[in-house]
Scaffold this active site. Structure first.
Site, mmCIF file in Angstrom:
data_model
loop_
_atom_site.group_PDB
_atom_site.id
_atom_site.type_symbol
_atom_site.label_atom_id
_atom_site.label_comp_id
_atom_site.label_asym_id
_atom_site.label_seq_id
_atom_site.Cartn_x
_atom_site.Cartn_y
_atom_site.Cartn_z
ATOM 1 N N CYS A 1 -12.742 4.556 -1.397
ATOM 2 C CA CYS A 1 -14.159 5.219 -1.223
ATOM 3 C C CYS A 1 -14.103 5.864 0.337
ATOM 4 O O CYS A 1 -13.745 4.507 1.221
ATOM 5 C CB CYS A 1 -15.615 5.001 -1.503
ATOM 6 S SG CYS A 1 -15.625 3.737 -3.134
ATOM 7 N N ARG B 1 -8.241 7.053 -0.287
ATOM 8 C CA ARG B 1 -9.022 5.735 -0.065
ATOM 9 C C ARG B 1 -9.907 5.923 -1.708
ATOM 10 O O ARG B 1 -9.667 5.281 -2.075
ATOM 11 C CB ARG B 1 -9.675 5.653 0.784
ATOM 12 C CG ARG B 1 -9.218 5.323 2.378
ATOM 13 C CD ARG B 1 -10.256 5.050 3.683
ATOM 14 N NE ARG B 1 -9.295 4.401 4.486
ATOM 15 C CZ ARG B 1 -9.627 3.299 4.891
ATOM 16 N NH1 ARG B 1 -10.620 2.414 4.041
ATOM 17 N NH2 ARG B 1 -8.723 2.474 5.464
ATOM 18 N N TRP C 1 -13.835 6.211 -5.513
ATOM 19 C CA TRP C 1 -12.745 5.105 -6.012
ATOM 20 C C TRP C 1 -13.594 4.595 -6.829
ATOM 21 O O TRP C 1 -14.514 3.823 -6.447
ATOM 22 C CB TRP C 1 -12.020 4.431 -5.322
ATOM 23 C CG TRP C 1 -10.879 4.059 -5.904
ATOM 24 C CD1 TRP C 1 -9.814 4.462 -6.899
ATOM 25 C CD2 TRP C 1 -11.016 2.303 -6.730
ATOM 26 N NE1 TRP C 1 -9.076 2.960 -7.391
ATOM 27 C CE2 TRP C 1 -10.094 2.267 -7.506
ATOM 28 C CE3 TRP C 1 -11.946 1.202 -6.813
ATOM 29 C CZ2 TRP C 1 -9.159 0.736 -7.773
ATOM 30 C CZ3 TRP C 1 -11.646 -0.008 -7.309
ATOM 31 C CH2 TRP C 1 -10.601 0.029 -7.828
ATOM 32 N N ASN D 1 -19.817 2.832 0.855
ATOM 33 C CA ASN D 1 -19.425 2.202 -0.082
ATOM 34 C C ASN D 1 -19.029 0.697 0.040
ATOM 35 O O ASN D 1 -19.852 -0.312 0.908
ATOM 36 C CB ASN D 1 -18.102 2.927 1.236
ATOM 37 C CG ASN D 1 -16.829 2.240 1.291
ATOM 38 O OD1 ASN D 1 -15.826 1.530 0.374
ATOM 39 N ND2 ASN D 1 -16.023 1.665 2.297
ATOM 40 N N GLY D 2 -18.394 0.133 -1.170
ATOM 41 C CA GLY D 2 -18.620 -1.100 -1.515
ATOM 42 C C GLY D 2 -18.974 -1.611 -2.914
ATOM 43 O O GLY D 2 -19.573 -0.268 -3.466
ATOM 44 N N GLU E 1 8.747 -6.439 -5.895
ATOM 45 C CA GLU E 1 7.531 -5.218 -4.576
ATOM 46 C C GLU E 1 8.439 -3.928 -5.540
ATOM 47 O O GLU E 1 8.057 -2.962 -4.916
ATOM 48 C CB GLU E 1 8.433 -5.500 -3.123
ATOM 49 C CG GLU E 1 8.123 -4.566 -2.428
ATOM 50 C CD GLU E 1 6.662 -4.144 -2.245
ATOM 51 O OE1 GLU E 1 5.764 -5.058 -2.910
ATOM 52 O OE2 GLU E 1 6.465 -2.989 -2.114
ATOM 53 N N LYS F 1 5.673 -1.248 -6.843
ATOM 54 C CA LYS F 1 6.004 0.192 -6.093
ATOM 55 C C LYS F 1 6.421 1.189 -7.674
ATOM 56 O O LYS F 1 5.426 2.649 -7.619
ATOM 57 C CB LYS F 1 7.281 0.655 -4.935
ATOM 58 C CG LYS F 1 7.701 -0.055 -4.119
ATOM 59 C CD LYS F 1 6.637 1.225 -2.745
ATOM 60 C CE LYS F 1 5.233 -0.043 -2.568
ATOM 61 N NZ LYS F 1 5.065 -0.857 -2.338
ATOM 62 N N GLU G 1 3.465 1.634 -9.947
ATOM 63 C CA GLU G 1 1.555 2.388 -9.599
ATOM 64 C C GLU G 1 2.341 3.812 -8.893
ATOM 65 O O GLU G 1 1.074 4.953 -9.536
ATOM 66 C CB GLU G 1 1.016 1.530 -7.850
ATOM 67 C CG GLU G 1 2.032 1.911 -6.918
ATOM 68 C CD GLU G 1 1.804 1.316 -5.645
ATOM 69 O OE1 GLU G 1 1.023 0.458 -5.387
ATOM 70 O OE2 GLU G 1 2.769 0.206 -4.822
ATOM 71 N N HIS H 1 15.346 -16.889 -20.236
ATOM 72 C CA HIS H 1 14.581 -17.910 -20.566
ATOM 73 C C HIS H 1 13.520 -17.558 -21.668
ATOM 74 O O HIS H 1 12.501 -18.403 -21.594
ATOM 75 C CB HIS H 1 14.202 -18.843 -19.406
ATOM 76 C CG HIS H 1 14.861 -19.564 -19.584
ATOM 77 N ND1 HIS H 1 15.137 -20.948 -19.208
ATOM 78 C CD2 HIS H 1 15.525 -19.852 -17.579
ATOM 79 C CE1 HIS H 1 16.792 -21.762 -19.003
ATOM 80 N NE2 HIS H 1 16.283 -21.165 -17.608
ATOM 81 N N LYS I 1 -6.082 3.506 -1.408
ATOM 82 C CA LYS I 1 -5.267 2.349 -0.358
ATOM 83 C C LYS I 1 -5.653 1.433 0.471
ATOM 84 O O LYS I 1 -5.288 0.419 0.106
ATOM 85 C CB LYS I 1 -5.814 4.032 0.593
ATOM 86 C CG LYS I 1 -4.432 3.202 1.906
ATOM 87 C CD LYS I 1 -2.860 3.112 1.122
ATOM 88 C CE LYS I 1 -2.375 2.332 2.558
ATOM 89 N NZ LYS I 1 -0.979 1.936 1.833
HETATM 90 C C1 AGP Z 1 0.778 -0.861 -2.349
HETATM 91 O O1 AGP Z 1 1.576 -0.276 -2.286
HETATM 92 C C2 AGP Z 1 -0.506 -1.397 -2.769
HETATM 93 N N1 AGP Z 1 -1.244 -0.583 -3.158
HETATM 94 C C3 AGP Z 1 -1.302 -2.162 -2.824
HETATM 95 O O2 AGP Z 1 -0.813 -3.180 -3.527
HETATM 96 C C4 AGP Z 1 -2.184 -3.443 -1.864
HETATM 97 O O3 AGP Z 1 -0.346 -3.987 -0.770
HETATM 98 C C5 AGP Z 1 -3.083 -4.175 -1.698
HETATM 99 O O4 AGP Z 1 -3.631 -3.703 -2.180
HETATM 100 C C6 AGP Z 1 -2.998 -4.960 -0.543
HETATM 101 O O5 AGP Z 1 -3.489 -3.852 0.802
HETATM 102 P P1 AGP Z 1 -3.593 -4.375 2.060
HETATM 103 O O6 AGP Z 1 -2.298 -4.986 2.639
HETATM 104 O O7 AGP Z 1 -4.152 -3.771 2.745
HETATM 105 O O8 AGP Z 1 -4.593 -5.097 2.470
#
Ligand code: AGP
Length: 601
Positions: A2, A27, A74, A98-99, A476, A480, A483, A499, A596
């Site tokens: 948000c 966001r 969001w 927000n929150g 990672e 990527k 998501e 395994h 974000k």
């Molecule tokens: C990364 O591609 C993600 N969108 C997400 O996992 C992100 O890294 C995670 O939410 C942590 O965010 P931060 O680094 O702002 O704490």
């Protein structure tokens, strides 16, 4: 997660709000809305989906001067519908938030018992009804707002305006970021991130935790019982242009391409002839420290895991890594010989922030590796090493990860020197200095990846496999891809496939194998062969073409240093996930269901 904005001034209120929201859209983009007040008349617009839908709805409306609040959402409570979009309203008041309001169910029941009818499924709506009830009871907007905020539990930032309190906007910050900007033109801005007010405000005051205030007739007033004490203004640096796409198709692409440059910034003033120098670590009292615990989420967690190999290999310091959302509930044993490190791009991730609070309460020394100065995490930590990646807008983190890894590598070298651990410091520093070049040169793979990506769209899943610190890099790579492409992917230790997961292998199982020459190369080859024998479709990222065991190849340089291989592969994985997602027609910068920064638990 948000975004909220507010504007008070003589300009075009709608344009000011929409341009601020545009900067925060990454966001949250489930819905957006604005409310504009002129004396005691309020007009509000809301729309589901991206901001352009709201722009379209409000296109005929113009208002010069006045007050406005806006929100990009969001969804946390309730579906992404128009009724659930902010601003939420009562009979004559409007709120953006927000929150999370944790006790909204009880509050809602109480209000319903008093005859209030709710139209949304959100937690936010209780705020505005509670305010109106309090206003009826207490008679003034100030008292009503104070009483309302006092009744809320959770972490939140709020802006509220009401026809019954003309020319006024109330604000509160309790656990979610909120800042106030101003310039010399009698304009005041609110935002949950300074990205929204860059180029508009010349000074910014980041509101402290747990405080409320109001702007009335253009004057900022904070003399409430929990009023924000002296607002400390800082010059707002940075320009809007740096946050634009600059000819790239997506912010993510631009941010991948920027990595060479931002890594140069990250290293600047920190890498010297025969050592790294990090002021923020020099200033800490690290004498009694014999272990490190790192907490983070998502991509930052993968940086943490990767760095734990560096801390243990290079600096010989015991390092544990815990996912932040798990940390606080596992009743961790925290001892003062442990340096507690949090890693976060945004500095606002609720899970990481909560873990940090626990460590602080236990009396541990705390260090943040963070990209956003003045964020909640930065303000709480004893010390912070800023990663200097610049604003990252793509929801999928790329350049922030690269700079986190560079900082963490430098930290490992710092501890190696401090603890007198023998390592080939010259070779480490040389590789560190080459990082921007290696990362920039890795972009040469882009054209091949564009072509290759068409073969990796329709399998029944992906495995990204690696060993040692290439295992977290594999995780990672998988994150990527997941998501932004919405394809199922897992990062797995290559030696662990036999395994269990190898049972999935057939020609529809895509395997991306990370095969650095400098580490366990022959063992990786054996693991790939095992998959190849089961007809898995395999893409190797290795220093040579392995056409007897794989289907596709991306040939990386033989750098002679494991971290150079790591960074080249990192770029390859970022480009691969992006090209697959683009071919699938997805919005790479704003993937579905994500935001974000995740400021809820
Ligand atoms: C990364 O591609 C993600 N969108 C997400 O996992 C992100 O890294 C995670 O939410 C942590 O965010 P931060 O680094 O702002 O704490």
């Amino acid at each position: 997660m948000c975004g909220i904005v507010g504007y008070i001034g003589r300009g075009d209120v709608k344009d000011e709000l929409l341009s601020g929201l545009k900067e925060l859209e990454y966001r949250g983009y489930d819905s957006a809305g604005i409310a504009l007040m002129e004396q005691n008349h309020v007009t509000s617009f809301k729309a589901t989906g991206k901001l352009k839908n709201l722009e379209q709805k409000a296109k005929e409306y113009a208002q010069d001067g006045g007050i406005g609040i806006g929100h990009t959402r969001w969804a946390t409570h309730g579906k992404p519908t128009e009724l659930n979009a902010h601003p939420h309203y009562g009979t004559y008041s409007y709120v953006v938030h927000n929150g999370i309001i944790e006790n909204y169910v009880e509050l809602k029941k109480e209000l319903e018992a008093q005859g209030v009818k709710f139209v949304s499924q959100t937690d936010t709506e209780v705020i505005v009804h509670l305010f109106e009830k309090n206003l009826e009871k207490l008679g003034t907007g100030d008292k009503a707002f104070e009483a309302t905020i006092a009744a809320l539990e959770g972490a939140y930032a709020v802006l509220l305006l009401s026809k019954d309190v003309p020319e006024t906007v109330y604000f509160a910050r309790f656990g979610s970021p909120l800042m106030l900007g101003r310039n010399g033109k009698q304009e005041i801005f609110f935002a949950s991130s300074d990205a929204a007010i860059l180029g508009k405000a010349t000074e910014v005051a980041y509101l402290e935790e747990n405080c409320i205030g109001k702007v009335e007739n253009g004057t900022i007033i904070t003399d409430f019982e929990k009023g924000c004490s002296d607002l400390e203004y800082k010059a707002l640096r940075g320009d809007k242009v740096s946050a634009q796409k600059g000819g790239f198709r997506f912010f993510m692409e631009k941010e991948i391409y920027e990595q060479g440059d931002v890594l140069s910034d990250t290293l600047m003033g920190r890498v010297f002839e025969n050592r790294v120098h990090i002021d923020e670590l020099e200033d800490m009292d690290l004498e009694g420290i014999s272990a490190i615990t790192i907490c983070a989420c998502g991509t930052s967690y993968h940086a943490a895991l990767s760095s734990s190999y560096l801390f243990e290999h290079v600096a010989k310091i015991k390092t544990d890594v815990v996912i932040a959302s798990e940390f606080r509930y596992k009743e961790p044993i925290l001892t003062p010989d442990t340096l507690f490190v949090v890693i976060s791009q945004s500095g606002e991730t609720a899970d990481t922030l909560e873990a940090l609070k626990m460590a602080k309460n236990a009396g541990l020394q705390t260090l943040a590796v963070c990209n956003v100065d003045n964020s909640s995490i930065v303000r709480l930590c004893d010390s912070t090493i800023l990663t200097r990646a610049g604003i990252e807008k793509g929801v999928a983190s790329t350049k922030a990860f690269a700079t986190q890894m560079a900082v963490l590598w430098m930290c490992a070298l710092f501890f190696a020197r401090k603890n007198g651990v023998a390592c080939d410091m010259d070779a480490e520093l040389k590789a560190l200095r080459h990082l921007p070049k290696v990362t920039a040169e890795a972009l040469r793979h882009h054209e091949k990846i564009k072509r290759l990506s068409k073969r990796y769209l329709h399998g029944h899943g992906f495995f990204f496999i690696g060993r040692d610190l290439f295992y977290p890099l594999a995780m990672e790579g998988a994150l990527k891809l997941k998501e932004i492409s919405y394809l199922h992917a897992e990062g797995y230790p290559a030696g662990e496939m036999k395994h269990g997961p190898i049972a999935l292998a057939d020609s529809e199982l895509f395997t991306v194998a990370l095969m650095p020459k400098s580490q366990l190369y022959e063992k990786m080859k054996s693991n790939v062969e095992e998959l190849s024998a089961r007809d898995a479709t395999i893409l190797t990222i290795a220093p040579e073409i392995l056409d007897n065991i794989a289907d596709d190849f991306l040939v990386i340089d033989e750098h002679g240093h494991v971290m150079s291989e790591y960074f080249e592969m990192m770029v390859v994985l970022q480009l691969l996930s992006m090209e697959v997602a683009i071919r699938l027609g997805n919005d790479v910068d704003m993937p579905r269901n994500l935001a974000k920064s995740v400021t809820v638990e």
